[in-house]
Design an enzyme around this catalytic site. Structure first.
Site, PDB file in Angstrom:
ATOM      1  N   SER A 200       0.488  -1.601   0.137  1.00  0.00           N
ATOM      2  CA  SER A 200      -0.049  -0.019   0.004  1.00  0.00           C
ATOM      3  C   SER A 200       0.189   0.958  -0.116  1.00  0.00           C
ATOM      4  CB  SER A 200      -1.089   0.219   1.560  1.00  0.00           C
ATOM      5  OG  SER A 200      -0.799   0.441   2.170  1.00  0.00           O
TER       6      SER A 200
ATOM      7  N   LYS B  32       0.665   4.703   6.723  1.00  0.00           N
ATOM      8  CA  LYS B  32       0.302   5.385   5.780  1.00  0.00           C
ATOM      9  C   LYS B  32       0.788   7.127   5.697  1.00  0.00           C
ATOM     10  CE  LYS B  32      -2.914   1.886   4.762  1.00  0.00           C
ATOM     11  NZ  LYS B  32      -3.051   1.679   3.238  1.00  0.00           N
TER      12      LYS B  32
END
Length: 238
Positions: free
Chosen positions: A77, A122
């Site tokens: 990701s 993230k």
């Protein structure tokens, strides 16, 4: 006046040691501090080697608990910058002395209650008080009315987002996205969930500052300049 120092008669009232006789242990001077490690090592199986290993282990545990924690990248990701299996060092002191996460930081956080059980990594796109929109007329994410050029870190071929959103980030929370937008479960996927996809700042474990493994991928992270031009939102945290 005689100023020459006068010899002092030595006190011979104490019992002299007999030849070949050592003074009683209680009469000796206090033990030197340097003798204590040797004494402790004598109690530990393996002696000094085991003691040294135990001290190193305790040091590493304290370092991991309070300062730096290694984190293994479990998914793609955050490609292209972070690949599956990379090890990063998370700086746990980065936000402990007043400064909060800033736009562009890569953070590791506990997703329990927001994203799901476990830790996640993230990039921070919006902080408390920010207005984050996707997308402008050129397909770019916009923060507080300023379009952000994410091409320096966005995964090649990905658009900034195929999901449209228009959110206000509450104080004390973060809006986060993965760099590989087509392969990232992030704030966009939880907009309708409790909390609206926002990550509480209190759940942030720390800031990812370095890739330390594999050695061929060794590098440090800098905050992208694209976010430096974003104006603060109303009552912004960071």
């Amino acid at each position: 006046m005689d100023t020459e120092a006068q010899p002092t008669e030595r006190d011979r009232s104490s019992h002299p040691c007999e030849p070949g006789h050592r003074p009683d242990a209680a009469a000796r001077e206090g033990r030197s501090r340097s003798a204590y490690p040797a004494t402790v090592a004598g109690w530990v199986p393996g002696g000094r080697i085991t003691l040294t290993l135990l001290v190193c282990l305790v040091f590493l545990l304290l370092l991991s608990a309070f300062v730096l924690q290694p984190f293994r990248i479990p998914s793609g990701s955050m490609e292209r910058g972070l690949r599956i299996g990379d090890r990063v060092l998370v700086n746990k002191l980065a936000y402990r002395f007043g400064a909060g996460p800033q736009r562009g930081d890569i953070v590791v956080f506990d997703g329990t209650g927001t994203f799901g059980t476990g830790d996640y990594i993230k990039r921070v796109v919006g902080v408390g008080g920010d207005h984050v929109v996707c997308c402008d007329e050129k397909g770019r994410v916009q923060v507080n009315g300023r379009s952000v050029d994410e091409s320096a870190f966005l995964y090649p071929g990905n658009s900034p987002s195929t999901v449209r959103f228009d959110v206000e980030v509450p104080d004390g929370t973060l809006f986060v996205l993965g760099d590989h937008r087509a392969n990232s479960s992030d704030s966009r996927d939880h907009l309708g969930s409790p909390g609206g996809g926002m990550v509480p700042v209190d759940d942030v474990i720390g800031r990812a500052d370095w890739i330390v493994w594999p050695f061929g991928h060794l590098t440090g992270f800098d905050r992208p300049g694209a976010y430096a031009r974003v104006p603060d939102g109303e009552h912004a945290d960071g």
